[in-house]
Design a protein around this motif. Structure first.
Motif, short mmCIF file in Angstrom:
data_model
loop_
_atom_site.label_atom_id
_atom_site.label_comp_id
_atom_site.label_asym_id
_atom_site.label_seq_id
_atom_site.Cartn_x
_atom_site.Cartn_y
_atom_site.Cartn_z
N SER A 91 0.84 -1.20 0.00
CA SER A 91 0.00 0.00 0.00
C SER A 91 0.88 1.24 0.00
CB SER A 91 -0.94 -0.01 1.20
OG SER A 91 -0.21 -0.11 2.40
N ASP A 92 0.31 2.35 -0.42
CA ASP A 92 1.08 3.59 -0.60
C ASP A 92 1.80 4.05 0.66
OD1 ASP A 92 0.44 3.71 -3.26
OD2 ASP A 92 -1.24 5.10 -2.98
N GLU A 93 1.18 3.84 1.82
CA GLU A 93 1.80 4.33 3.06
C GLU A 93 2.86 3.38 3.60
OE1 GLU A 93 -1.68 1.85 4.23
OE2 GLU A 93 -1.47 3.48 2.82
N ARG A 94 3.00 2.20 3.05
CA ARG A 94 3.95 1.21 3.55
C ARG A 94 5.33 1.42 2.94
NH1 ARG A 94 3.42 -0.54 7.62
NH2 ARG A 94 1.46 -1.58 7.33
N TYR A 99 9.80 -5.64 6.97
CA TYR A 99 9.61 -5.74 8.41
C TYR A 99 8.15 -6.07 8.73
CZ TYR A 99 10.08 -4.36 13.38
OH TYR A 99 10.08 -4.32 14.74
N GLU A 100 7.23 -5.46 7.99
CA GLU A 100 5.82 -5.75 8.22
C GLU A 100 5.53 -7.21 7.87
OE1 GLU A 100 1.69 -6.42 7.83
OE2 GLU A 100 3.06 -6.54 6.13
N LEU A 101 6.07 -7.70 6.75
CA LEU A 101 5.85 -9.10 6.35
C LEU A 101 6.45 -10.05 7.37
CD1 LEU A 101 4.84 -11.24 4.35
CD2 LEU A 101 7.00 -10.94 3.10
N TRP A 102 7.68 -9.80 7.82
CA TRP A 102 8.32 -10.70 8.80
C TRP A 102 7.49 -10.71 10.09
CZ3 TRP A 102 10.20 -11.95 4.72
CH2 TRP A 102 11.27 -11.37 4.04
N SER A 103 6.99 -9.54 10.50
CA SER A 103 6.17 -9.46 11.72
C SER A 103 4.88 -10.25 11.55
CB SER A 103 5.87 -8.00 12.04
OG SER A 103 7.06 -7.29 12.31
N ARG A 104 4.24 -10.12 10.41
CA ARG A 104 3.01 -10.85 10.13
C ARG A 104 3.28 -12.35 10.09
NH1 ARG A 104 1.00 -10.52 4.74
NH2 ARG A 104 2.06 -8.52 4.70
N LEU A 105 4.37 -12.75 9.44
CA LEU A 105 4.72 -14.17 9.38
C LEU A 105 5.00 -14.71 10.78
CD1 LEU A 105 7.03 -14.24 6.23
CD2 LEU A 105 4.75 -15.24 6.42
N LEU A 142 7.88 2.48 13.40
CA LEU A 142 7.16 2.68 14.67
C LEU A 142 5.73 2.14 14.58
CD1 LEU A 142 8.54 6.20 15.56
CD2 LEU A 142 8.87 4.09 16.88
N ALA A 143 5.07 2.35 13.45
CA ALA A 143 3.70 1.84 13.27
C ALA A 143 3.68 0.31 13.32
CB ALA A 143 3.12 2.35 11.96
N ILE A 144 4.66 -0.33 12.70
CA ILE A 144 4.74 -1.80 12.72
C ILE A 144 4.97 -2.30 14.13
CG2 ILE A 144 6.13 -3.78 11.95
CD1 ILE A 144 6.55 -2.07 9.31
N LYS A 145 5.86 -1.65 14.86
CA LYS A 145 6.12 -2.05 16.24
C LYS A 145 4.86 -1.91 17.10
CE LYS A 145 11.04 -1.15 16.24
NZ LYS A 145 12.16 -0.40 16.84
N TRP A 149 4.00 -5.59 17.88
CA TRP A 149 4.90 -5.89 18.99
C TRP A 149 4.62 -5.09 20.26
CZ3 TRP A 149 6.81 -10.26 17.78
CH2 TRP A 149 7.09 -10.57 16.45
N ARG A 150 3.52 -4.35 20.31
CA ARG A 150 3.23 -3.50 21.48
C ARG A 150 3.29 -4.31 22.78
NH1 ARG A 150 0.57 1.36 21.95
NH2 ARG A 150 -0.19 1.22 19.83
#
Length: 181
Positions: A91-94, A99-105, A142-145, A149-150
């Motif tokens: 998506s445009d904002e990504r 890092y987002e994919l690894w976190s989702r996986l 920061l958004a991904i964390k 991961w919060r």
């Protein structure tokens, strides 16, 4: 093909990299993503240091709340695992799709590994996206964390996030200088 290798156009893949990663994935069918350590080079190809990452799955996932412990340009992954998770979020904002994919996986129980030897030369140069899109990269990190991961952020992780948020108010040249270190 079932295995997909990533290499950015400005980096240099070592000749034995793909064979070592295929060999590793064949020997470890439970692992779906394998990266490597990096040798850092400047825009002329001169060595400037290196980056090592945790090698084993548990250490990789334990590091994810603080850092991205998988170097995207060094990765080989099982195509089916990535497609089953919905592939990259483009998506445009990504900015930090990796890092987002690894976190989702990781949230889906997918297993990771890193080979400890540097099998990719990672080039730092003036046109690199880490430099040209630095603030967007920090905001996305920061958004991904916060999203993934919060609950895993201890005191050290929260302090790191506060420091990363403070970097948004500093001159980009200084922040990029820090990144190079």
């Amino acid at each position: 093909h079932e295995l997909v290798a990533i290499c950015d156009g400005d980096d240099v893949c070592h000749p034995e990299r793909l064979a070592r990663q295929v060999e590793f994935l064949c020997a470890h069918p439970d692992v779906s993503v394998v990266g490597t350590a990096l040798r850092v080079i400047d825009e002329d190809g001169a060595p400037r240091g290196g980056r090592r990452y945790p090698a084993l799955h548990d250490a990789i996932v334990a590091a994810m709340p603080r850092i991205n412990p998988i170097a995207h340009p060094s990765v080989m992954f099982r195509r089916s695992a990535v497609l089953d998770a919905g592939a990259y979020d483009e998506s445009d904002e990504r900015i930090c799709e990796d890092y987002e994919l690894w976190s989702r996986l990781a949230s889906r129980g997918v297993r990771f590994a890193n080979l400890s030897e540097p099998l990719l030369d990672y080039r730092l140069h003036a046109g690199a996206s880490k430099r040209t899109r630095l603030r967007a990269t920090l905001r996305d990190t920061l958004a991904i964390k916060r999203r993934y991961w919060r609950s895993a952020q201890g005191l050290r992780g929260r302090a790191r996030m506060a420091g990363e948020a403070a970097l948004l108010r500093m001159p980009p040249s200084f922040v990029y200088w820090l990144f190079q270190r």
